[in-house]
Design a protein around this motif. Structure first.
Motif, mmCIF file in Angstrom:
data_model
loop_
_atom_site.group_PDB
_atom_site.id
_atom_site.type_symbol
_atom_site.label_atom_id
_atom_site.label_comp_id
_atom_site.label_asym_id
_atom_site.label_seq_id
_atom_site.Cartn_x
_atom_site.Cartn_y
_atom_site.Cartn_z
ATOM 1 N N PRO A 110 46.843 45.234 53.481
ATOM 2 C CA PRO A 110 45.781 45.184 52.463
ATOM 3 C C PRO A 110 46.319 45.392 51.049
ATOM 4 N N THR A 111 47.334 46.235 50.909
ATOM 5 C CA THR A 111 47.933 46.456 49.592
ATOM 6 C C THR A 111 48.560 45.175 49.073
ATOM 7 N N LEU A 112 49.298 44.491 49.917
ATOM 8 C CA LEU A 112 49.905 43.224 49.507
ATOM 9 C C LEU A 112 48.839 42.182 49.197
ATOM 10 N N THR A 113 47.738 42.217 49.931
ATOM 11 C CA THR A 113 46.642 41.287 49.666
ATOM 12 C C THR A 113 46.051 41.534 48.286
ATOM 13 N N VAL A 114 45.851 42.800 47.935
ATOM 14 C CA VAL A 114 45.304 43.121 46.613
ATOM 15 C C VAL A 114 46.275 42.698 45.518
ATOM 16 N N ILE A 115 47.555 42.942 45.723
ATOM 17 C CA ILE A 115 48.554 42.537 44.727
ATOM 18 C C ILE A 115 48.564 41.017 44.580
ATOM 19 N N ALA A 116 48.495 40.307 45.687
ATOM 20 C CA ALA A 116 48.468 38.843 45.619
ATOM 21 C C ALA A 116 47.218 38.352 44.905
ATOM 22 N N LEU A 118 45.531 39.998 42.591
ATOM 23 C CA LEU A 118 45.715 40.298 41.170
ATOM 24 C C LEU A 118 46.600 39.245 40.509
ATOM 25 N N PHE A 119 47.655 38.850 41.206
ATOM 26 C CA PHE A 119 48.551 37.831 40.665
ATOM 27 C C PHE A 119 47.835 36.484 40.578
ATOM 28 N N SER A 127 44.566 29.660 39.657
ATOM 29 C CA SER A 127 43.222 29.789 40.229
ATOM 30 C C SER A 127 42.301 28.637 39.836
ATOM 31 N N LYS A 128 42.715 27.800 38.901
ATOM 32 C CA LYS A 128 41.931 26.607 38.505
ATOM 33 C C LYS A 128 40.533 26.980 38.039
ATOM 34 N N ARG A 129 40.420 28.127 37.352
ATOM 35 C CA ARG A 129 39.108 28.543 36.864
ATOM 36 C C ARG A 129 38.771 27.902 35.550
#
Length: 130
Positions: A110-116, A118-119, A127-129
């Motif tokens: 989950p920590t790596l998911t949050v970091i990813a 954020l990146f 993100s193509k926003r």
């Protein structure tokens, strides 16, 4: 059969909108005035860069806060508790190392998911926003 109907529908829509695009309505220069007032692409790019910098600062603040809370609340105790629980659960030393590492990985994931995230969301071109 469905493809033929879809093609026929698309052709009819193209014909309908083709006629609409050829039609020009006189607006006494209103459209040109509106286009002059709209911000240029350079201005939009500058706004996007400023927003990306602000978002990066916010991400750094949140990550720092998460690290401070982890230390302040002794988050490493959770890792030790999971290790102890797994060792008790499986009663064998050989399997406990395997499951402890899996348990730690489940905590790290989950920590790596949050970091990813954020990146990813910190980079507008990814993100193509915009």
């Amino acid at each position: 059969m469905a493809n033929m109907n879809d093609d026929k529908d698309l052709m009819m829509l193209d014909d309908f909108f083709k006629e609409a695009t050829e039609l020009e309505i006189d607006d006494n220069g209103f459209t040109d005035k509106v286009m002059e007032v709209l911000p240029s692409t350079e201005c939009k790019k500058a706004e996007n860069r400023a927003f990306a910098k602000a978002e990066l600062r916010w991400n750094i603040i949140c990550a720092t806060l998460a690290a401070v809370l982890f230390v302040a609340l002794k988050g490493w105790n959770l890792i030790y508790d999971v290790k102890a629980m797994l060792m008790v659960l499986f009663h064998t030393i050989d399997y406990s190392r395997l499951f402890t590492s899996i348990g730690v990985m489940l905590l790290i994931l989950p920590t790596l998911t949050v970091i990813a995230m954020l990146f990813y969301y910190g980079r507008p071109e990814l993100s193509k926003r915009w």
